[in-house]
Design a protein around this motif. Sequence first.
Motif, PDB file in Angstrom:
ATOM      1  N   ALA A   1       0.833  -1.204   0.000  1.00  0.00           N
ATOM      2  CA  ALA A   1       0.000   0.000   0.000  1.00  0.00           C
ATOM      3  C   ALA A   1       0.869   1.256   0.000  1.00  0.00           C
ATOM      4  N   GLN A   2       1.941   1.230   0.746  1.00  0.00           N
ATOM      5  CA  GLN A   2       2.865   2.366   0.773  1.00  0.00           C
ATOM      6  C   GLN A   2       3.503   2.563  -0.598  1.00  0.00           C
ATOM      7  N   LEU A   3       3.890   1.477  -1.234  1.00  0.00           N
ATOM      8  CA  LEU A   3       4.515   1.578  -2.555  1.00  0.00           C
ATOM      9  C   LEU A   3       3.562   2.169  -3.592  1.00  0.00           C
ATOM     10  N   VAL A   4       2.350   1.664  -3.652  1.00  0.00           N
ATOM     11  CA  VAL A   4       1.428   2.120  -4.694  1.00  0.00           C
ATOM     12  C   VAL A   4       0.821   3.486  -4.399  1.00  0.00           C
TER      13      VAL A   4
ATOM     14  N   LYS B   1       4.421   6.246 -12.386  1.00  0.00           N
ATOM     15  CA  LYS B   1       3.765   6.470 -13.677  1.00  0.00           C
ATOM     16  C   LYS B   1       2.715   5.393 -13.898  1.00  0.00           C
ATOM     17  N   ARG B   2       1.772   5.706 -14.735  1.00  0.00           N
ATOM     18  CA  ARG B   2       0.707   4.753 -15.067  1.00  0.00           C
ATOM     19  C   ARG B   2       1.294   3.430 -15.563  1.00  0.00           C
ATOM     20  N   GLU B   3       2.349   3.499 -16.392  1.00  0.00           N
ATOM     21  CA  GLU B   3       2.969   2.276 -16.932  1.00  0.00           C
ATOM     22  C   GLU B   3       3.501   1.387 -15.805  1.00  0.00           C
ATOM     23  N   GLU B   4       4.092   2.004 -14.787  1.00  0.00           N
ATOM     24  CA  GLU B   4       4.606   1.239 -13.655  1.00  0.00           C
ATOM     25  C   GLU B   4       3.457   0.569 -12.899  1.00  0.00           C
ATOM     26  N   LEU B   5       2.389   1.322 -12.700  1.00  0.00           N
ATOM     27  CA  LEU B   5       1.228   0.760 -12.010  1.00  0.00           C
ATOM     28  C   LEU B   5       0.608  -0.381 -12.816  1.00  0.00           C
TER      29      LEU B   5
END
Length: 125
Positions: free
Chosen positions: A96-99, A105-109
């Motif tokens: 949760a902390q990471l996201v 960026k959207r690509e990473e998510l």
Amino acid sequence: MDEISFTPRELDVMSILWRAGSGTVTEVREGLDEELAYTSVLSALQTLEEKGFVRHESEGRAYRYFPTVEPENAGRSALARIREAVFGGSAELLFAQLVSDRRLKREELERMRRLLAQRLDEEES
């Protein structure tokens, strides 16, 4: 080699070796953000070698140092320590902390989403 632990300076040195693949004391010293004495960098490399995280080969009058541990293994160990120390052992809180980092960026998510889907598929198998 289960427990991989670095001091901040050792991690800086390892980071340079991982990126470059190898380095002499001078090359590592030049790659560091802070100015350190040659002997300080040499000492860090010797300590890392004693711990089994680097090895060296003679190269003329100098030694060339090579990492013997992969960054992924070091990262896994570091994350496990952070998960235990900061998040009480909860991978969910760590994730949760990471996201929640707004700089992602959207690509990473999207890649994270795919990794989670793959992992869930593995659990179902």
